[in-house]
Motif scaffolding. Structure first.
Motif, PDB file in Angstrom:
ATOM      1  N   LEU A 291       0.816  -1.216   0.000  1.00  0.00           N
ATOM      2  CA  LEU A 291       0.000   0.000   0.000  1.00  0.00           C
ATOM      3  C   LEU A 291       0.848   1.263   0.000  1.00  0.00           C
ATOM      4  O   LEU A 291       0.435   2.296  -0.554  1.00  0.00           O
ATOM      5  CB  LEU A 291      -0.944   0.001   1.201  1.00  0.00           C
ATOM      6  N   ILE A 292       2.019   1.213   0.619  1.00  0.00           N
ATOM      7  CA  ILE A 292       2.913   2.375   0.636  1.00  0.00           C
ATOM      8  C   ILE A 292       3.206   2.848  -0.776  1.00  0.00           C
ATOM      9  O   ILE A 292       3.260   4.048  -1.061  1.00  0.00           O
ATOM     10  CB  ILE A 292       4.224   2.044   1.380  1.00  0.00           C
ATOM     11  N   ASP A 293       3.378   1.898  -1.688  1.00  0.00           N
ATOM     12  CA  ASP A 293       3.773   2.230  -3.064  1.00  0.00           C
ATOM     13  C   ASP A 293       2.615   2.654  -3.962  1.00  0.00           C
ATOM     14  O   ASP A 293       2.829   3.034  -5.111  1.00  0.00           O
ATOM     15  CB  ASP A 293       4.475   1.020  -3.699  1.00  0.00           C
ATOM     16  N   LEU A 294       1.385   2.581  -3.478  1.00  0.00           N
ATOM     17  CA  LEU A 294       0.215   2.897  -4.301  1.00  0.00           C
ATOM     18  C   LEU A 294      -0.301   4.310  -4.044  1.00  0.00           C
ATOM     19  O   LEU A 294      -0.280   4.797  -2.913  1.00  0.00           O
ATOM     20  CB  LEU A 294      -0.913   1.902  -4.020  1.00  0.00           C
ATOM     21  N   ASP A 295      -0.775   4.946  -5.095  1.00  0.00           N
ATOM     22  CA  ASP A 295      -1.495   6.206  -4.958  1.00  0.00           C
ATOM     23  C   ASP A 295      -2.954   5.860  -4.646  1.00  0.00           C
ATOM     24  O   ASP A 295      -3.683   5.363  -5.509  1.00  0.00           O
ATOM     25  CB  ASP A 295      -1.398   7.013  -6.250  1.00  0.00           C
ATOM     26  N   LEU A 296      -3.382   6.122  -3.437  1.00  0.00           N
ATOM     27  CA  LEU A 296      -4.741   5.762  -3.023  1.00  0.00           C
ATOM     28  C   LEU A 296      -5.695   6.952  -3.012  1.00  0.00           C
ATOM     29  O   LEU A 296      -6.863   6.801  -2.620  1.00  0.00           O
ATOM     30  CB  LEU A 296      -4.704   5.134  -1.625  1.00  0.00           C
ATOM     31  N   THR A 297      -5.242   8.096  -3.452  1.00  0.00           N
ATOM     32  CA  THR A 297      -6.059   9.310  -3.388  1.00  0.00           C
ATOM     33  C   THR A 297      -7.391   9.125  -4.107  1.00  0.00           C
ATOM     34  O   THR A 297      -7.435   8.823  -5.312  1.00  0.00           O
ATOM     35  CB  THR A 297      -5.307  10.502  -4.005  1.00  0.00           C
ATOM     36  N   ASN A 298      -8.465   9.243  -3.338  1.00  0.00           N
ATOM     37  CA  ASN A 298      -9.842   9.129  -3.853  1.00  0.00           C
ATOM     38  C   ASN A 298     -10.127   7.789  -4.539  1.00  0.00           C
ATOM     39  O   ASN A 298     -11.047   7.696  -5.362  1.00  0.00           O
ATOM     40  CB  ASN A 298     -10.155  10.277  -4.820  1.00  0.00           C
ATOM     41  N   LYS A 299      -9.370   6.767  -4.186  1.00  0.00           N
ATOM     42  CA  LYS A 299      -9.623   5.431  -4.718  1.00  0.00           C
ATOM     43  C   LYS A 299     -10.678   4.733  -3.858  1.00  0.00           C
ATOM     44  O   LYS A 299     -10.690   4.850  -2.628  1.00  0.00           O
ATOM     45  CB  LYS A 299      -8.346   4.593  -4.721  1.00  0.00           C
ATOM     46  N   LYS A 300     -11.541   3.980  -4.516  1.00  0.00           N
ATOM     47  CA  LYS A 300     -12.536   3.192  -3.802  1.00  0.00           C
ATOM     48  C   LYS A 300     -11.900   1.855  -3.443  1.00  0.00           C
ATOM     49  O   LYS A 300     -11.462   1.104  -4.319  1.00  0.00           O
ATOM     50  CB  LYS A 300     -13.768   2.983  -4.672  1.00  0.00           C
TER      51      LYS A 300
ATOM     52  N   GLY B 279      -8.856  -4.159  11.124  1.00  0.00           N
ATOM     53  CA  GLY B 279      -9.099  -2.928  10.374  1.00  0.00           C
ATOM     54  C   GLY B 279      -7.843  -2.162  10.013  1.00  0.00           C
ATOM     55  O   GLY B 279      -7.925  -1.055   9.455  1.00  0.00           O
ATOM     56  N   ILE B 280      -6.678  -2.729  10.299  1.00  0.00           N
ATOM     57  CA  ILE B 280      -5.413  -2.020  10.085  1.00  0.00           C
ATOM     58  C   ILE B 280      -5.269  -1.511   8.653  1.00  0.00           C
ATOM     59  O   ILE B 280      -4.945  -0.342   8.420  1.00  0.00           O
ATOM     60  CB  ILE B 280      -4.214  -2.944  10.404  1.00  0.00           C
ATOM     61  N   LEU B 281      -5.503  -2.383   7.680  1.00  0.00           N
ATOM     62  CA  LEU B 281      -5.228  -2.015   6.293  1.00  0.00           C
ATOM     63  C   LEU B 281      -6.237  -0.995   5.774  1.00  0.00           C
ATOM     64  O   LEU B 281      -5.882  -0.098   5.000  1.00  0.00           O
ATOM     65  CB  LEU B 281      -5.200  -3.266   5.416  1.00  0.00           C
ATOM     66  N   ALA B 282      -7.487  -1.104   6.199  1.00  0.00           N
ATOM     67  CA  ALA B 282      -8.479  -0.096   5.828  1.00  0.00           C
ATOM     68  C   ALA B 282      -8.108   1.260   6.408  1.00  0.00           C
ATOM     69  O   ALA B 282      -8.213   2.300   5.739  1.00  0.00           O
ATOM     70  CB  ALA B 282      -9.862  -0.533   6.314  1.00  0.00           C
ATOM     71  N   ILE B 283      -7.671   1.254   7.650  1.00  0.00           N
ATOM     72  CA  ILE B 283      -7.265   2.500   8.315  1.00  0.00           C
ATOM     73  C   ILE B 283      -6.084   3.133   7.593  1.00  0.00           C
ATOM     74  O   ILE B 283      -6.068   4.347   7.336  1.00  0.00           O
ATOM     75  CB  ILE B 283      -6.929   2.228   9.796  1.00  0.00           C
ATOM     76  N   PHE B 284      -5.105   2.316   7.233  1.00  0.00           N
ATOM     77  CA  PHE B 284      -3.944   2.848   6.514  1.00  0.00           C
ATOM     78  C   PHE B 284      -4.350   3.384   5.146  1.00  0.00           C
ATOM     79  O   PHE B 284      -3.849   4.415   4.695  1.00  0.00           O
ATOM     80  CB  PHE B 284      -2.869   1.767   6.379  1.00  0.00           C
ATOM     81  N   ALA B 285      -5.282   2.690   4.482  1.00  0.00           N
ATOM     82  CA  ALA B 285      -5.753   3.158   3.176  1.00  0.00           C
ATOM     83  C   ALA B 285      -6.374   4.551   3.296  1.00  0.00           C
ATOM     84  O   ALA B 285      -6.136   5.420   2.451  1.00  0.00           O
ATOM     85  CB  ALA B 285      -6.757   2.164   2.596  1.00  0.00           C
TER      86      ALA B 285
END
Length: 277
Positions: A135-144, A153-159
């Protein structure tokens, strides 16, 4: 309420036998492991257990190692104390900390504070660590985003910390469902919706990025559901299985035309990143 069966293995010599034992137990459905100075304790959901589950664990019959064990039923009410005894703070690439409220804040860029009500064993540490790296390497801006089998819930929180919006977090275990809600609130998240259930909840939904940190058999069983809700040019991240499982997972994913983009391995655990073209 889901109970677990716990096996505490005493292993001599400890290495490499413990690593081999964990890998073989994982193939039989054991999902969490806590290593200690004498060996390892392995946990499996009571519904996945059977009286002869250890018969196919080859290392138990090896003449090279001495392995003994005791078995017990672990009630859900005991998980929190088990976790507090064994959970250590996780730091990923000097950017992300995953810690309990009683851990000191290391002041990294991203700080996730959780208080699980379930086991947080070695296996979970490895897969969580790798998924955070992905996830660090991904651009998650406004991604669903979908976090399937969200656990704590760790990964959802980080997202969400990385800009994802909206995010669905799903887990079939009621304790995980309730705990994810608590951790989402603890981290002041505003864009995460937590659901209790399985892949049937995915009907009619669509996502840019799917996170699935679940064991191999469930991933294979639910693969079609994941693929049906992945958007064009979407990304799917898998973990929760071992290096020897890669060909099985890869063969199934390739049926849907996705491309393997990145592999991370950590102590025989693996995380795979696929891209939809």
């Amino acid at each position: 309420m889901i109970n677990y069966i716990g096996y505490t293995f005493k292993v001599s010599p400890k290495e490499p036998a413990t690593e081999i034992l964990i890998a073989q137990l994982g193939l039989e459905g054991f999902e969490s492991f806590v290593e200690n100075e004498d060996g390892v304790t392995a946990y499996i959901q009571e519904g996945d257990w059977n009286p002869i589950i250890l018969e196919d664990i080859q290392i138990l019959n090896s003449d090279e190692f001495e392995i003994t064990y005791v078995e017990e039923v672990i009630e859900q009410t005991n998980w929190n104390s088990e976790w507090e005894k064994n959970f250590n703070q996780i730091q990923v690439d000097n950017l992300v900390s995953i810690r309990a409220p009683f851990h000191e804040n290391p002041n990294l860029k991203y700080d996730i504070v959780i208080e699980p009500k379930m086991s947080f064993g070695t296996g979970h540490h490895e897969t969580t660590h790798m998924m955070v790296q992905q996830l660090i390497d991904l651009d998650l801006t406004n991604k669903k985003v979908l976090d399937m089998g969200c656990g704590t819930g760790i990964l959802a929180i980080f997202a969400e910390m990385k800009g994802a919006n909206p995010i669905d977090a799903i887990d079939i275990d009621n304790w995980c469902y309730e705990n994810s809600i608590e951790n989402v609130e603890r981290n002041n998240c505003q864009h995460i919706t937590v659901f209790e259930g399985d892949a049937a909840l995915l009907a009619g939904k669509s996502y840019d990025i799917i996170i699935a940190n679940i064991n191999r058999n469930i991933l294979l069983n639910d693969m079609e559901a994941y693929m049906n809700c992945l958007n064009k040019e979407g990304v799917i991240l898998f973990s929760g299985f071992y290096t020897e499982d890669i060909p099985i997972i890869d063969a199934e994913v390739l049926k849907y035309g996705l491309k393997l983009d990145k592999t991370i391995e950590r102590n025989n655990w693996v995380s795979l990143k696929y891209i939809s073209e």
